[in-house]
Design a protein around this motif. Sequence first.
Motif, PDB file in Angstrom:
ATOM      1  N   GLY A 184      11.884 -21.172  42.737  1.00 14.68           N
ATOM      2  CA  GLY A 184      13.315 -20.906  42.798  1.00 14.68           C
ATOM      3  C   GLY A 184      13.887 -20.954  44.205  1.00 14.68           C
ATOM      4  O   GLY A 184      15.095 -20.774  44.386  1.00 14.68           O
ATOM      5  N   ARG A 185      13.043 -21.216  45.202  1.00 15.20           N
ATOM      6  CA  ARG A 185      13.513 -21.266  46.592  1.00 15.20           C
ATOM      7  C   ARG A 185      13.787 -22.684  47.069  1.00 15.20           C
ATOM      8  O   ARG A 185      14.424 -22.853  48.105  1.00 15.20           O
ATOM      9  CB  ARG A 185      12.476 -20.609  47.514  1.00 15.20           C
ATOM     10  CG  ARG A 185      12.217 -19.141  47.224  1.00 15.20           C
ATOM     11  CD  ARG A 185      11.259 -18.552  48.257  1.00 15.20           C
ATOM     12  NE  ARG A 185      11.010 -17.135  48.015  1.00 15.20           N
ATOM     13  CZ  ARG A 185      10.004 -16.670  47.295  1.00 15.20           C
ATOM     14  NH1 ARG A 185       9.147 -17.529  46.770  1.00 15.20           N
ATOM     15  NH2 ARG A 185       9.837 -15.367  47.105  1.00 15.20           N
ATOM     16  N   VAL A 186      13.266 -23.678  46.378  1.00 11.74           N
ATOM     17  CA  VAL A 186      13.472 -25.070  46.750  1.00 11.74           C
ATOM     18  C   VAL A 186      14.603 -25.629  45.888  1.00 11.74           C
ATOM     19  O   VAL A 186      14.434 -25.850  44.690  1.00 11.74           O
ATOM     20  CB  VAL A 186      12.181 -25.897  46.562  1.00 11.74           C
ATOM     21  CG1 VAL A 186      12.431 -27.371  46.895  1.00 11.74           C
ATOM     22  CG2 VAL A 186      11.065 -25.342  47.422  1.00 11.74           C
ATOM     23  N   LEU A 187      15.747 -25.842  46.509  1.00 12.11           N
ATOM     24  CA  LEU A 187      16.921 -26.323  45.795  1.00 12.11           C
ATOM     25  C   LEU A 187      17.126 -27.799  46.089  1.00 12.11           C
ATOM     26  O   LEU A 187      17.347 -28.186  47.232  1.00 12.11           O
ATOM     27  CB  LEU A 187      18.159 -25.523  46.218  1.00 12.11           C
ATOM     28  CG  LEU A 187      18.098 -24.014  45.961  1.00 12.11           C
ATOM     29  CD1 LEU A 187      19.375 -23.346  46.447  1.00 12.11           C
ATOM     30  CD2 LEU A 187      17.875 -23.725  44.481  1.00 12.11           C
ATOM     31  N   VAL A 188      17.028 -28.614  45.057  1.00 12.53           N
ATOM     32  CA  VAL A 188      17.259 -30.052  45.163  1.00 12.53           C
ATOM     33  C   VAL A 188      18.195 -30.455  44.028  1.00 12.53           C
ATOM     34  O   VAL A 188      18.600 -29.628  43.206  1.00 12.53           O
ATOM     35  CB  VAL A 188      15.929 -30.831  45.085  1.00 12.53           C
ATOM     36  CG1 VAL A 188      15.085 -30.574  46.319  1.00 12.53           C
ATOM     37  CG2 VAL A 188      15.149 -30.475  43.824  1.00 12.53           C
ATOM     38  N   PHE A 189      18.545 -31.731  43.990  1.00 10.36           N
ATOM     39  CA  PHE A 189      19.478 -32.197  42.968  1.00 10.36           C
ATOM     40  C   PHE A 189      18.975 -31.900  41.563  1.00 10.36           C
ATOM     41  O   PHE A 189      19.741 -31.477  40.693  1.00 10.36           O
ATOM     42  CB  PHE A 189      19.715 -33.702  43.117  1.00 10.36           C
ATOM     43  CG  PHE A 189      20.851 -34.044  44.037  1.00 10.36           C
ATOM     44  CD1 PHE A 189      22.098 -33.476  43.874  1.00 10.36           C
ATOM     45  CD2 PHE A 189      20.667 -34.942  45.072  1.00 10.36           C
ATOM     46  CE1 PHE A 189      23.137 -33.787  44.719  1.00 10.36           C
ATOM     47  CE2 PHE A 189      21.705 -35.270  45.930  1.00 10.36           C
ATOM     48  CZ  PHE A 189      22.948 -34.688  45.752  1.00 10.36           C
ATOM     49  N   GLY A 190      17.692 -32.139  41.324  1.00 14.68           N
ATOM     50  CA  GLY A 190      17.154 -31.934  39.984  1.00 14.68           C
ATOM     51  C   GLY A 190      17.279 -30.499  39.509  1.00 14.68           C
ATOM     52  O   GLY A 190      17.712 -30.239  38.380  1.00 14.68           O
ATOM     53  N   THR A 191      16.914 -29.551  40.363  1.00 15.44           N
ATOM     54  CA  THR A 191      16.992 -28.141  39.972  1.00 15.44           C
ATOM     55  C   THR A 191      18.430 -27.685  39.818  1.00 15.44           C
ATOM     56  O   THR A 191      18.750 -26.899  38.917  1.00 15.44           O
ATOM     57  CB  THR A 191      16.283 -27.268  41.015  1.00 15.44           C
ATOM     58  OG1 THR A 191      16.896 -27.460  42.302  1.00 15.44           O
ATOM     59  CG2 THR A 191      14.810 -27.627  41.116  1.00 15.44           C
ATOM     60  N   GLU A 192      19.324 -28.177  40.677  1.00 14.05           N
ATOM     61  CA  GLU A 192      20.729 -27.748  40.590  1.00 14.05           C
ATOM     62  C   GLU A 192      21.417 -28.341  39.369  1.00 14.05           C
ATOM     63  O   GLU A 192      22.231 -27.665  38.724  1.00 14.05           O
ATOM     64  CB  GLU A 192      21.472 -28.144  41.862  1.00 14.05           C
ATOM     65  CG  GLU A 192      22.886 -27.585  41.955  1.00 14.05           C
ATOM     66  CD  GLU A 192      22.924 -26.059  41.951  1.00 14.05           C
ATOM     67  OE1 GLU A 192      23.977 -25.504  41.575  1.00 14.05           O
ATOM     68  OE2 GLU A 192      21.906 -25.437  42.321  1.00 14.05           O
ATOM     69  N   ILE A 193      21.097 -29.586  39.032  1.00 20.10           N
ATOM     70  CA  ILE A 193      21.663 -30.179  37.813  1.00 20.10           C
ATOM     71  C   ILE A 193      21.220 -29.376  36.586  1.00 20.10           C
ATOM     72  O   ILE A 193      22.014 -29.132  35.665  1.00 20.10           O
ATOM     73  CB  ILE A 193      21.236 -31.653  37.699  1.00 20.10           C
ATOM     74  CG1 ILE A 193      21.923 -32.491  38.778  1.00 20.10           C
ATOM     75  CG2 ILE A 193      21.556 -32.215  36.317  1.00 20.10           C
ATOM     76  CD1 ILE A 193      21.418 -33.921  38.868  1.00 20.10           C
ATOM     77  N   PHE A 194      19.960 -28.962  36.584  1.00 22.32           N
ATOM     78  CA  PHE A 194      19.465 -28.140  35.472  1.00 22.32           C
ATOM     79  C   PHE A 194      20.214 -26.814  35.415  1.00 22.32           C
ATOM     80  O   PHE A 194      20.629 -26.384  34.324  1.00 22.32           O
ATOM     81  CB  PHE A 194      17.967 -27.899  35.651  1.00 22.32           C
ATOM     82  CG  PHE A 194      17.371 -26.982  34.634  1.00 22.32           C
ATOM     83  CD1 PHE A 194      16.990 -27.457  33.389  1.00 22.32           C
ATOM     84  CD2 PHE A 194      17.192 -25.631  34.908  1.00 22.32           C
ATOM     85  CE1 PHE A 194      16.438 -26.607  32.437  1.00 22.32           C
ATOM     86  CE2 PHE A 194      16.650 -24.777  33.973  1.00 22.32           C
ATOM     87  CZ  PHE A 194      16.275 -25.266  32.726  1.00 22.32           C
ATOM     88  N   ASN A 195      20.390 -26.176  36.566  1.00 25.04           N
ATOM     89  CA  ASN A 195      21.086 -24.885  36.587  1.00 25.04           C
ATOM     90  C   ASN A 195      22.531 -25.018  36.118  1.00 25.04           C
ATOM     91  O   ASN A 195      23.029 -24.196  35.338  1.00 25.04           O
ATOM     92  CB  ASN A 195      21.049 -24.288  37.996  1.00 25.04           C
ATOM     93  CG  ASN A 195      19.667 -23.819  38.396  1.00 25.04           C
ATOM     94  OD1 ASN A 195      18.850 -23.473  37.551  1.00 25.04           O
ATOM     95  ND2 ASN A 195      19.386 -23.816  39.688  1.00 25.04           N
ATOM     96  N   GLU A 196      23.213 -26.053  36.598  1.00 25.06           N
ATOM     97  CA  GLU A 196      24.621 -26.222  36.237  1.00 25.06           C
ATOM     98  C   GLU A 196      24.803 -26.562  34.762  1.00 25.06           C
ATOM     99  O   GLU A 196      25.784 -26.147  34.140  1.00 25.06           O
ATOM    100  CB  GLU A 196      25.255 -27.328  37.097  1.00 25.06           C
ATOM    101  CG  GLU A 196      25.336 -27.014  38.579  1.00 25.06           C
ATOM    102  CD  GLU A 196      26.344 -25.930  38.899  1.00 25.06           C
ATOM    103  OE1 GLU A 196      27.123 -25.545  38.003  1.00 25.06           O
ATOM    104  OE2 GLU A 196      26.349 -25.453  40.060  1.00 25.06           O
TER     105      GLU A 196
END
Length: 277
Positions: A226-238
């Motif tokens: 949860g500390r590494v924020l990239v496009f893939g993780t942020e798209i999933f969160n959004e």
Amino acid sequence: MSALALRFGLLVPGLAFIGVSFLLPLAWLVGISFSTQEEPGFTTETYALVLTDPFYWKLAGNTLMLAAMVAVLATLLSYPLGLFLARTQSRWRGVLVTLAIAPLLTSTVVRTYGWMIILSDQGLVNGTLRAAGLIWRPLALANNTTGAVIALVEILMPYAVLSILSGLGRLKPEHEEAAALHGASRLRVFLRVILPLSLPGIMTAMLLVFVLAISSFVTPRLMGGGRVLVFGTEIFNESTVTLNWPVAAVLSMLLLVIFGLIMFVYSRLMRRMEEVA
């Protein structure tokens, strides 16, 4: 039936599949990106929000940096292996090539969980180092960018090996023999003959690994803790947590733009290399 009609008829199933599986979802994604979470009408407000928010610029920087590090490291580690597999005359060459790409038969999720166990504070690496008396406190190898890079490099190395192997087809033993006959040392043969001829494979390996790394989600999510924020993780969160589909769509479109720019640069570089050759 004319030859032209026959060719068109053979293309129809493939074109229809591409249209249904790619073009229609892409058009739907573009439509969502020009809307907001409150109002579904056509607007560029979401694009303005994303492009003016420093958080998303930092997110883009993190994504590009992670992908670049993985691409460079995976290619550097794969090149000696690919060169050996391309030049070996061993009867076990087929087995060795199979072993090199065998990790692709295992799920990315499984391999990522394996790296979580290996690199955790109580994992194999830290446990071995503590038992040997080399460290007193565990090294921070998990739940950060370091762990994500290590796991992604290992996971994507088979793709780099295959790309390098395919690119080494231009390398012939006669080229090295001719250089050696003219008095070139082994280092000079490598720098002036082997490396230039293998550059297309290296470029293809870096491109493939970079594209796969820049769009990765599972490994950064699990290894980053949860500390590494990239496009893939942020798209999933959004799209699943905050349910802000327009922002997720805009980020996806930006990722596609980055893909397009990278492919453009790659094609120009390859064309220039062919002209020089």
